[in-house]
Design a protein around this motif. Structure first.
Motif, PDB file in Angstrom:
ATOM      1  N   GLU A 145       0.897  -1.248  -0.118  1.00 22.53           N
ATOM      2  CA  GLU A 145      -0.010  -0.004  -0.101  1.00 22.53           C
ATOM      3  C   GLU A 145       0.952   1.201  -0.010  1.00 22.53           C
ATOM      4  OE1 GLU A 145      -3.760   0.729   2.300  1.00 22.53           O
ATOM      5  OE2 GLU A 145      -2.348   1.403   3.704  1.00 22.53           O
ATOM      6  N   LEU A 146       0.694   1.938  -1.021  1.00 22.61           N
ATOM      7  CA  LEU A 146       1.560   3.222  -1.239  1.00 22.61           C
ATOM      8  C   LEU A 146       1.296   4.162  -0.147  1.00 22.61           C
ATOM      9  CD1 LEU A 146       1.424   3.412  -5.174  1.00 22.61           C
ATOM     10  CD2 LEU A 146       3.332   2.629  -3.790  1.00 22.61           C
ATOM     11  N   ASP A 147       2.543   4.811   0.247  1.00 18.98           N
ATOM     12  CA  ASP A 147       2.392   5.784   1.321  1.00 18.98           C
ATOM     13  C   ASP A 147       2.085   7.010   0.533  1.00 18.98           C
ATOM     14  OD1 ASP A 147       3.394   6.493   4.276  1.00 18.98           O
ATOM     15  OD2 ASP A 147       3.849   8.285   2.893  1.00 18.98           O
ATOM     16  N   PRO A 148       1.046   8.025   1.071  1.00 19.09           N
ATOM     17  CA  PRO A 148       0.807   9.121   0.393  1.00 19.09           C
ATOM     18  C   PRO A 148       1.889  10.098   0.080  1.00 19.09           C
ATOM     19  CG  PRO A 148      -0.650   8.852   2.389  1.00 19.09           C
ATOM     20  CD  PRO A 148       0.486   7.775   2.430  1.00 19.09           C
ATOM     21  N   THR A 149       3.145  10.099   0.806  1.00 13.62           N
ATOM     22  CA  THR A 149       4.114  10.915   0.482  1.00 13.62           C
ATOM     23  C   THR A 149       4.971  10.298  -0.715  1.00 13.62           C
ATOM     24  OG1 THR A 149       5.781   9.552   2.041  1.00 13.62           O
ATOM     25  CG2 THR A 149       4.240  11.736   2.683  1.00 13.62           C
ATOM     26  N   PHE A 150       4.661   9.018  -1.104  1.00 11.88           N
ATOM     27  CA  PHE A 150       5.224   8.673  -2.143  1.00 11.88           C
ATOM     28  C   PHE A 150       4.662   8.810  -3.637  1.00 11.88           C
ATOM     29  CE2 PHE A 150       6.687   5.156  -5.009  1.00 11.88           C
ATOM     30  CZ  PHE A 150       8.146   5.166  -4.807  1.00 11.88           C
ATOM     31  N   ALA A 151       3.408   8.779  -3.455  1.00 14.81           N
ATOM     32  CA  ALA A 151       2.608   9.056  -4.874  1.00 14.81           C
ATOM     33  C   ALA A 151       1.321  10.073  -4.409  1.00 14.81           C
ATOM     34  CB  ALA A 151       2.250   7.739  -5.353  1.00 14.81           C
ATOM     35  N   PRO A 152       1.590  11.203  -4.184  1.00 14.29           N
ATOM     36  CA  PRO A 152       0.591  12.033  -3.663  1.00 14.29           C
ATOM     37  C   PRO A 152      -0.502  12.349  -4.532  1.00 14.29           C
ATOM     38  CG  PRO A 152       2.540  13.294  -3.933  1.00 14.29           C
ATOM     39  CD  PRO A 152       2.949  11.925  -4.230  1.00 14.29           C
ATOM     40  N   ASP A 153      -0.206  12.236  -5.837  1.00 12.73           N
ATOM     41  CA  ASP A 153      -0.990  12.757  -6.998  1.00 12.73           C
ATOM     42  C   ASP A 153      -1.660  11.505  -7.736  1.00 12.73           C
ATOM     43  OD1 ASP A 153      -0.581  15.300  -6.238  1.00 12.73           O
ATOM     44  OD2 ASP A 153       1.052  15.484  -7.567  1.00 12.73           O
ATOM     45  N   LYS A 154      -1.543  10.337  -7.357  1.00 13.65           N
ATOM     46  CA  LYS A 154      -1.606   9.095  -8.111  1.00 13.65           C
ATOM     47  C   LYS A 154      -2.986   8.355  -7.513  1.00 13.65           C
ATOM     48  CE  LYS A 154       1.956   9.735 -10.882  1.00 13.65           C
ATOM     49  NZ  LYS A 154       1.723  10.104 -12.215  1.00 13.65           N
TER      50      LYS A 154
END
Length: 215
Positions: free
Chosen positions: A171-180
């Protein structure tokens, strides 16, 4: 189970991804602390023939749990603690992905019917010894995943998907892909891509090839 590179071994965690259920009874949130030290290795699902054999759906990657005779424990629906039983014999039915076992004192189909839905348990302390670069699925869930080169947090492991090489669902961290819009990514659980797995530190370091994490 793949043994090239790293491998995950299932034991006592049938559904690695939490099941979403509507809470209708506050008491359903209360767990039985007496079961914290036990692992469910299978569930009795049906009789097999008339002589007291039974079908068990396994919740473990270790065949010796059902093929090697000896002491096991039985948890009946509604009970708070498992009771000791004796496994007499067992065999794997590959076409059905289940085991057929015989328990001491169970001699006919009617007795098996009374055990339908019971869980077969073992103490958590009785976990089999793993080979190097093998890990239990429950120990991998929740680990944070970092890029080894930069130390950037990618996300956390939420599931293990069995395949030719096991896959970490992260599960991607929001800081890693904030706009995806994509929320998860699959990372092959192999030495070349996940060279560091530190269970005590609750972290995995990855060296993904170009394009793997492009979302």
């Amino acid at each position: 189970m793949n043994r090239i590179g790293k491998a995950s071994r299932r034991e006592g965690a049938k559904n690695t991804k939490p099941e979403k259920k509507k809470e209708t009874n506050p008491k359903s949130k209360i767990q039985n602390p007496k079961l914290d030290d036990w692992l469910e290795i299978g569930k009795i699902v049906a009789p097999q023939g008339l002589a007291g054999e039974m079908r068990v759906y396994p919740n473990t990657d270790f065949p010796e749990r059902f093929e090697v005779p000896g002491k096991r424990w039985l948890l009946r629906p509604g009970d708070m603690e498992p009771q000791p039983i004796e496994l007499v014999a067992g065999r794997y039915i590959e076409a059905k992905n289940l085991y057929v076992i015989k328990l001491a004192g169970v001699e006919n189909r009617n007795q098996v019917e009374e055990l339908r839905g019971c869980k077969i348990m073992v103490p958590e302390s009785d976990r089999p010894q793993l080979a190097e670069d093998e890990f239990y699925v429950p120990d991998l869930l929740g680990l944070e995943v970092f890029l080894q080169a930069s130390g950037e947090l990618v996300g956390k492991v939420v599931d293990i998907i069995p395949a030719g090489n096991d896959l970490l669902e992260v599960e991607l961290d929001p800081t890693f892909a904030p706009d995806k819009k994509q929320k998860t990514v699959l990372i092959p659980f192999v030495e070349a891509i996940a060279p560091v797995v530190d269970i005590p530190a609750r972290r995995i370091e990855v060296t993904p090839p170009p394009g793997l994490l492009e979302i």
